[in-house]
Motif scaffolding. Structure first.
Motif, PDB file in Angstrom:
ATOM      1  N   PRO A   1       5.859   4.842  -1.255  1.00 26.59           N
ATOM      2  CA  PRO A   1       6.203   6.245  -1.507  1.00 26.59           C
ATOM      3  C   PRO A   1       7.356   6.386  -2.493  1.00 26.59           C
ATOM      4  O   PRO A   1       8.332   5.629  -2.436  1.00 26.59           O
ATOM      5  CB  PRO A   1       6.600   6.763  -0.126  1.00 26.59           C
ATOM      6  N   GLY A   2       7.236   7.321  -3.417  1.00 26.13           N
ATOM      7  CA  GLY A   2       8.289   7.599  -4.377  1.00 26.13           C
ATOM      8  C   GLY A   2       8.358   6.651  -5.548  1.00 26.13           C
ATOM      9  O   GLY A   2       9.267   6.753  -6.370  1.00 26.13           O
TER      10      GLY A   2
ATOM     11  N   LEU B   1       3.066   7.318  -5.269  1.00 27.25           N
ATOM     12  CA  LEU B   1       2.201   6.905  -4.161  1.00 27.25           C
ATOM     13  C   LEU B   1       2.208   5.406  -3.881  1.00 27.25           C
ATOM     14  O   LEU B   1       2.257   4.991  -2.733  1.00 27.25           O
ATOM     15  CB  LEU B   1       0.764   7.364  -4.422  1.00 27.25           C
ATOM     16  N   GLY B   2       2.111   4.596  -4.932  1.00 28.05           N
ATOM     17  CA  GLY B   2       2.039   3.163  -4.707  1.00 28.05           C
ATOM     18  C   GLY B   2       1.583   2.419  -5.939  1.00 28.05           C
ATOM     19  O   GLY B   2       1.649   2.932  -7.059  1.00 28.05           O
TER      20      GLY B   2
ATOM     21  N   PHE C   1       6.365  14.244   0.105  1.00 24.78           N
ATOM     22  CA  PHE C   1       5.941  13.140   0.947  1.00 24.78           C
ATOM     23  C   PHE C   1       6.632  13.334   2.282  1.00 24.78           C
ATOM     24  O   PHE C   1       7.836  13.579   2.321  1.00 24.78           O
ATOM     25  CB  PHE C   1       6.344  11.797   0.324  1.00 24.78           C
ATOM     26  N   ALA C   2       5.886  13.222   3.370  1.00 21.00           N
ATOM     27  CA  ALA C   2       6.437  13.461   4.707  1.00 21.00           C
ATOM     28  C   ALA C   2       7.655  12.574   4.964  1.00 21.00           C
ATOM     29  O   ALA C   2       7.615  11.369   4.711  1.00 21.00           O
ATOM     30  CB  ALA C   2       5.375  13.200   5.768  1.00 21.00           C
TER      31      ALA C   2
ATOM     32  N   ARG D   1       6.400 -11.956  -5.872  1.00 22.00           N
ATOM     33  CA  ARG D   1       7.316 -10.851  -5.547  1.00 22.00           C
ATOM     34  C   ARG D   1       7.028  -9.634  -6.425  1.00 22.00           C
ATOM     35  O   ARG D   1       6.733  -9.758  -7.609  1.00 22.00           O
ATOM     36  CB  ARG D   1       8.778 -11.242  -5.769  1.00 22.00           C
ATOM     37  N   LEU D   2       7.165  -8.483  -5.806  1.00 21.51           N
ATOM     38  CA  LEU D   2       7.062  -7.203  -6.499  1.00 21.51           C
ATOM     39  C   LEU D   2       8.370  -6.475  -6.247  1.00 21.51           C
ATOM     40  O   LEU D   2       8.846  -6.431  -5.104  1.00 21.51           O
ATOM     41  CB  LEU D   2       5.881  -6.402  -5.933  1.00 21.51           C
ATOM     42  N   TYR D   3       8.981  -5.938  -7.295  1.00 13.80           N
ATOM     43  CA  TYR D   3      10.229  -5.195  -7.185  1.00 13.80           C
ATOM     44  C   TYR D   3       9.933  -3.772  -7.636  1.00 13.80           C
ATOM     45  O   TYR D   3       9.472  -3.563  -8.766  1.00 13.80           O
ATOM     46  CB  TYR D   3      11.312  -5.808  -8.073  1.00 13.80           C
ATOM     47  N   ALA D   4      10.189  -2.803  -6.762  1.00 15.06           N
ATOM     48  CA  ALA D   4       9.854  -1.414  -7.085  1.00 15.06           C
ATOM     49  C   ALA D   4      10.862  -0.477  -6.452  1.00 15.06           C
ATOM     50  O   ALA D   4      11.593  -0.854  -5.532  1.00 15.06           O
ATOM     51  CB  ALA D   4       8.456  -1.081  -6.553  1.00 15.06           C
ATOM     52  N   ASN D   5      10.878   0.743  -6.965  1.00 16.31           N
ATOM     53  CA  ASN D   5      11.717   1.742  -6.304  1.00 16.31           C
ATOM     54  C   ASN D   5      10.898   2.410  -5.214  1.00 16.31           C
ATOM     55  O   ASN D   5       9.699   2.634  -5.353  1.00 16.31           O
ATOM     56  CB  ASN D   5      12.261   2.776  -7.297  1.00 16.31           C
ATOM     57  N   ASN D   6      11.548   2.681  -4.100  1.00 22.96           N
ATOM     58  CA  ASN D   6      10.997   3.459  -2.989  1.00 22.96           C
ATOM     59  C   ASN D   6      11.962   4.626  -2.861  1.00 22.96           C
ATOM     60  O   ASN D   6      12.997   4.510  -2.226  1.00 22.96           O
ATOM     61  CB  ASN D   6      10.936   2.592  -1.737  1.00 22.96           C
TER      62      ASN D   6
END
Length: 187
Positions: free
Chosen positions: A105-106, A83-84, A47-48, A116-121
């Motif tokens: 990304p990631g 990606l998402g 990913f850039a 709310r959304l909790y995610a790893n980036n």
């Protein structure tokens, strides 16, 4: 006299030890004379770096690499690894309606609470306001809470294209025919 299974165990342990002693490690940069012209193996997906932390909502799109599902009330979240996340209105589970795609990304994991959304980036934990899924926005970021992807394909034995951080952030590994693969995992 030793029982048969114990002797077999000793032989297997001996073979594993002998194999480990014949190479300097399980991850090895190949010698030039041992590198094939082509090999079926693994290659990194990048990913850039300039857009690795950019998170935004977009129109729904096709799923590329689904790896997980989370539900919350009438919402369905489908992780598109690296990606998402795809958001669906799931009031009619037999016919979910696509609402949005949130670029994260990631991403590898997520959870959700109302709004709310909790995610790893990549290595960061991001909290995303999804009151309006078509206009998701990051409201908090906790850096470095997740381990970074390994710079080699975990659980794989064979040749692979070496990871090059200068080419971007590592999202995942994919099977491919790799040209002059200089890295390998062996036993």
């Amino acid at each position: 006299m030793e029982p048969y299974p114990r002797r077999l165990l000793h032989v297997l342990v001996g073979l594993l030890c002998a194999g480990a002693l014949t190479s300097c490690s399980i991850w090895d940069a190949g010698r030039a004379d041992e590198v094939p012209a082509e090999a079926l193996g693994m290659r990194p997906v990048y990913f850039a770096p300039d857009s690795a932390n950019v998170i935004f909502s977009d129109a729904p799109r096709a799923l590329q690499n689904g790896t997980g599902v989370v539900t919350l009330d009438d919402l369905l979240f489908v992780i598109d690894q690296g990606l998402g996340v795809h958001l669906f209105d799931n009031r009619a589970p037999s016919q979910p309606v696509a609402l949005a795609f949130i670029h994260i990304p990631g991403i590898a994991t997520l959870t959700a609470t109302p709004g709310r959304l909790y995610a790893n980036n990549f290595g960061d934990l991001v909290t995303i306001d999804i009151e309006d899924p078509r206009n998701a926005r990051v409201i908090d970021r906790d850096a470095g809470l997740f381990r970074q992807p390994l710079d080699f394909p975990e659980g794989f034995i064979g040749f692979f294209e070496c990871y090059d951080p200068a080419r971007g952030r590592l999202i995942r590994w994919e099977e491919a025919t790799v040209t002059r693969p200089e890295c390998r995992i062996n036993f």
